[in-house]
Design an enzyme around this catalytic site. Structure first.
Site, mmCIF file in Angstrom:
data_model
loop_
_atom_site.group_PDB
_atom_site.id
_atom_site.type_symbol
_atom_site.label_atom_id
_atom_site.label_comp_id
_atom_site.label_asym_id
_atom_site.label_seq_id
_atom_site.Cartn_x
_atom_site.Cartn_y
_atom_site.Cartn_z
ATOM 1 N N GLU A 1 43.555 49.734 48.098
ATOM 2 C CA GLU A 1 44.226 50.082 46.856
ATOM 3 C C GLU A 1 44.566 51.560 46.807
ATOM 4 O O GLU A 1 43.708 52.415 47.057
ATOM 5 C CB GLU A 1 43.344 49.702 45.654
ATOM 6 C CG GLU A 1 44.076 49.766 44.339
ATOM 7 C CD GLU A 1 43.326 49.050 43.233
ATOM 8 O OE1 GLU A 1 43.825 49.069 42.091
ATOM 9 O OE2 GLU A 1 42.243 48.479 43.482
ATOM 10 N N GLY B 1 47.645 42.997 43.564
ATOM 11 C CA GLY B 1 47.754 42.645 44.977
ATOM 12 C C GLY B 1 47.806 41.144 45.181
ATOM 13 O O GLY B 1 48.579 40.643 46.021
ATOM 14 N N CYS C 1 41.946 42.859 43.648
ATOM 15 C CA CYS C 1 43.122 43.558 43.140
ATOM 16 C C CYS C 1 44.055 42.508 42.558
ATOM 17 O O CYS C 1 44.638 41.709 43.305
ATOM 18 C CB CYS C 1 43.800 44.349 44.250
ATOM 19 S SG CYS C 1 45.302 45.207 43.722
ATOM 20 N N HIS D 1 53.571 47.333 46.446
ATOM 21 C CA HIS D 1 52.680 46.669 47.398
ATOM 22 C C HIS D 1 53.416 46.388 48.701
ATOM 23 O O HIS D 1 54.593 46.011 48.699
ATOM 24 C CB HIS D 1 52.167 45.340 46.843
ATOM 25 C CG HIS D 1 51.157 45.498 45.758
ATOM 26 N ND1 HIS D 1 49.798 45.471 45.992
ATOM 27 C CD2 HIS D 1 51.311 45.703 44.423
ATOM 28 C CE1 HIS D 1 49.155 45.648 44.838
ATOM 29 N NE2 HIS D 1 50.050 45.789 43.877
ATOM 30 N N CYS E 1 47.541 47.367 36.522
ATOM 31 C CA CYS E 1 46.285 46.902 37.112
ATOM 32 C C CYS E 1 46.005 45.514 36.554
ATOM 33 O O CYS E 1 45.679 45.367 35.367
ATOM 34 C CB CYS E 1 45.138 47.856 36.805
ATOM 35 S SG CYS E 1 43.562 47.325 37.538
#
Length: 269
Positions: free
Chosen positions: A200, A212, A209, A151, A74
Site C-alpha cells: 500500500e 486494492g 486493502c 492501483h 480507503c
C-alpha cells in the site's frame, strides 16, 4: 486538551478514527499524524481517519496514510466509519462521495465507478491500462485501475511467492506513476475467487486493502478471468466484490472496533 479516538480495523488493516464533525479541533499536520500512527511512540495505525462536517454528505472523511500524506480513498476505513455511524451514510472523500450501509456480512460500500483511462490513473504517458507494456523483474504487464486511488495489478501463479517487500517500493515510486501507486499481486483461484497481497502506497505491506480488492476484481473481470462477483482473499480475510451492470463497484465485509481512548494534544506536538 484531550482528544477522543476509536481504534478500528477491517481484516487487520487498522485505523485511528477521530470524530470531529463538530469541527472543534485544530488542524492535524502530517508530522502529528506520523507521530500518532507510529506503533512505538503513538497509538499505531495504517491509516489515520478524521471525520469532518460536510454540506453534501453525512460527513467528510479525511484519510492520511501512516507516512502523514493525505490520500483519496480507503475501502476498509470506509467500512469502519460505516460501522461507527451505525446507519446508512454517505462519505465525502478526495476520491469522490461513497455510500455505506449495514449488511448481514458486515458493512457494504458503494465504491462508485472505476476509472480506467491512462490519464485517470494517472500514468505519466498514454498506454494500454489493461496490459501495461512494463515490467519489474518477475512482475510484468500490470492492469491499472483507479478506484478513488491508483492501483497496479499483477496476475501471478502464486502471489505468496512474490518478494513484494522488495518490488513494492520500487513500483510505488516509479516515475510512470506521478502520484505513486498501490501495488497488487493476485492469483486467480477460480471464476469466483482471487487471492491477493498488497503493497500500500505510504504504508507498505498490509493485511488488507479494500480499494486494492476492488481494483483487482475489476482488473480480473476486464481480462475475463472471473465472473462479475468474486471473493477476494487477503492475508487478513475475505471481501466480497461485485461490479454491476451500472458500472458501480460494491464491496462487502467486516469492520471491528478494537478499543476507545484519548490522548493529550500537547503530547504529540
Amino acid at each position: 486538551m484531550r482528544v477522543e479516538f476509536t481504534k478500528m480495523h477491517g481484516l487487520g488493516n487498522d485505523f485511528v478514527v477521530i470524530d470531529d464533525r463538530a469541527d472543534r479541533l485544530p488542524a492535524f499536520t502530517p508530522e502529528r499524524v506520523r507521530m500518532l500512527a507510529d506503533r512505538h511512540v503513538g497509538i499505531g495505525c495504517d491509516q489515520f481517519i478524521l471525520l469532518k462536517p460536510s454540506a453534501d454528505a453525512t460527513c467528510r472523511m479525511v484519510i492520511h496514510n501512516a507516512d502523514g500524506g493525505e490520500v483519496e480513498a480507503c475501502g476498509n476505513a470506509s467500512r469502519a466509519v460505516g460501522l461507527l455511524l451505525g446507519e446508512p451514510a454517505t462519505l465525502q472523500t478526495l476520491g469522490g462521495t461513497i455510500a455505506t450501509r449495514p449488511d448481514s456480512a458486515g458493512i457494504s460500500v458503494d465504491m462508485g465507478e472505476p476509472r480506467l483511462g491512462w490519464d485517470e490513473i494517472p500514468l505519466a504517458y498514454a498506454m494500454d491500462t489493461l496490459a501495461m507494456p512494463l515490467g519489474w523483474d518477475e512482475l510484468e504487464q500490470p492492469v491499472a485501475v483507479n478506484v478513488g486511488n491508483p492501483h497496479a495489478i499483477f496476475f501471478v501463479p502464486d502471489c505468496d511467492a512474490v518478494p513484494l517487500e522488495q518490488l513494492g517500493p520500487q513500483i510505488e515510486h516509479d516515475a510512470v506513476f506521478p502520484e505513486r501507486v498501490n501495488v497488487n499481486v493476485a492469483t486467480v483461484v477460480g471464476r469466483e475467487t482471487i487471492r491477493l497481497r498488497v503493497w500500500e502506497r505510504g504504508v507498505g505491506l498490509t493485511r488488507a486493502c479494500g480499494t486494492g480488492a476492488c481494483a483487482t476484481a475489476v482488473a480480473a473481470m476486464r481480462r475475463g478471468l472471473t465472473e462479475r462477483e468474486v471473493t477476494v482473499i487477503l492475508p487478513g480475510g475475505p471481501l466480497r466484490i461485485g461490479w454491476g451492470a451500472d458500472n458501480r463497484i460494491t464491496m462487502t465485509g467486516p469492520a471491528t472496533v478494537s478499543f476507545r481512548g484519548s490522548f493529550a494534544w500537547d503530547d504529540f506536538a
